[in-house]
Design an enzyme around this catalytic site. Sequence first.
Site, PDB file in Angstrom:
ATOM      1  N   LYS A  64       0.833  -1.210   0.000  1.00 27.20           N
ATOM      2  CA  LYS A  64       0.000   0.000   0.000  1.00 27.20           C
ATOM      3  C   LYS A  64       0.863   1.253   0.000  1.00 27.20           C
ATOM      4  CE  LYS A  64      -4.009   2.181   0.411  1.00 27.20           C
ATOM      5  NZ  LYS A  64      -5.114   2.121  -0.563  1.00 27.20           N
ATOM      6  N   SER A 122     -15.642   2.637  12.756  1.00 21.91           N
ATOM      7  CA  SER A 122     -15.394   4.046  13.073  1.00 21.91           C
ATOM      8  C   SER A 122     -16.221   4.946  12.159  1.00 21.91           C
ATOM      9  CB  SER A 122     -13.906   4.377  12.905  1.00 21.91           C
ATOM     10  OG  SER A 122     -13.502   4.189  11.545  1.00 21.91           O
ATOM     11  N   GLU A 148     -16.883   2.390  19.246  1.00 19.01           N
ATOM     12  CA  GLU A 148     -16.229   3.377  20.113  1.00 19.01           C
ATOM     13  C   GLU A 148     -15.591   4.505  19.320  1.00 19.01           C
ATOM     14  OE1 GLU A 148     -15.787   5.225  23.140  1.00 19.01           O
ATOM     15  OE2 GLU A 148     -15.902   3.164  23.845  1.00 19.01           O
ATOM     16  N   ALA A 153     -12.737   9.496  18.897  1.00 18.45           N
ATOM     17  CA  ALA A 153     -11.642   8.575  18.535  1.00 18.45           C
ATOM     18  C   ALA A 153     -11.513   7.473  19.580  1.00 18.45           C
ATOM     19  CB  ALA A 153     -10.349   9.354  18.338  1.00 18.45           C
ATOM     20  N   LYS A 223     -21.838  12.766  15.492  1.00 21.05           N
ATOM     21  CA  LYS A 223     -21.341  12.242  16.762  1.00 21.05           C
ATOM     22  C   LYS A 223     -22.334  12.486  17.893  1.00 21.05           C
ATOM     23  CE  LYS A 223     -16.552  12.984  15.322  1.00 21.05           C
ATOM     24  NZ  LYS A 223     -15.355  13.855  15.453  1.00 21.05           N
TER      25      LYS A 223
END
Length: 334
Positions: A64, A122, A148, A153, A223
């Site tokens: 990558k 996430s 979470e 974060a 959020k």
Amino acid sequence: MRGVKVSLFGFGNVGKAVARVLLEKERFFRERYGIALKVVSVADTSGVVWLPEGIDLQEVLLVKETFGKLSAWTNDYEVYNFTPEEAVEDIDADIVIDVTNDRNAWGWHLAALREGKAVVTSNKPPLAFHYAELVGEAEKRDVPYLFEATVMAGTPVIGILRENLLGDTVRRIEAVLNATTTFILSRMEQGRTFEEALKEAQSLGIAERDPSGDVLGIDAGYKATILHCVAFGPITFREAMVKGIDGISQEKVKEARSRDRTVRLVAVVEKGKVIVEPREVSLDSPLAVESHENAAVIKTDLLGELAIKGAGAGLKETASGVVSDVIKAALRIA
């Protein structure tokens, strides 16, 4: 030693950070938790690399970094042109990790859950728009659905609300949830205009090329919606009232500072209500954060007021939240 198979979707900066943690702390996870995590597939926008016996993470990271896409990895591994839905259905994995920005990922989250696979993510929009459906499916199938890293974060505000305050009734949450706006407002306090501060944030990689998700309050709104879902019950982002910082003048910021106050993009979450807007907070408030910090003040009937502050952005910090959830899911599966 229980082996747990993992599929990783998303191999940009966050995905690579997660892979590095899984690689570097492999021995730690074995010794402390008795868990052997084996990554059997990795996907980016160019394709899916799949090897049932496990992928060499050191090698996939090198490919990558060198070529910029997994589809260049043609010598040792076959690259599949799966859609995410096909991948979660066809690849034998115990845990599906989503660190993409795919707004429609809720569909393949559901597919994974229906296959009996745990999901760790996430990715905010799936939860901000489809929380009830996703969590309901996970409970129905009795498989982990963990998120979470969607809020603050790796700072464990979701864990506190979901796992620790089980005897408390949450009354109110006030939080600063977007580091980009905090950076811009901080620079405006130092004399820069909004435009100058935004350009600096973009040059440092703090703000995206298209910063609208941050400066218009959308990211913080996602959020805050997720916090409401966990603390009070399901709503969707469409029910949130969101106002960004694009209308805040340098004069407003300086005037607040002259009174020992600071302007921050604040989310207020109460039962049935989510408001995100610029507000003045006292300089001694937990919400008067700087740099890439986020903060939340949780008010409950028993504990009273709990303040939690920590990194709300950053690659290692986000990976911390993701990998913590992976370990939780692995232990539950084991």
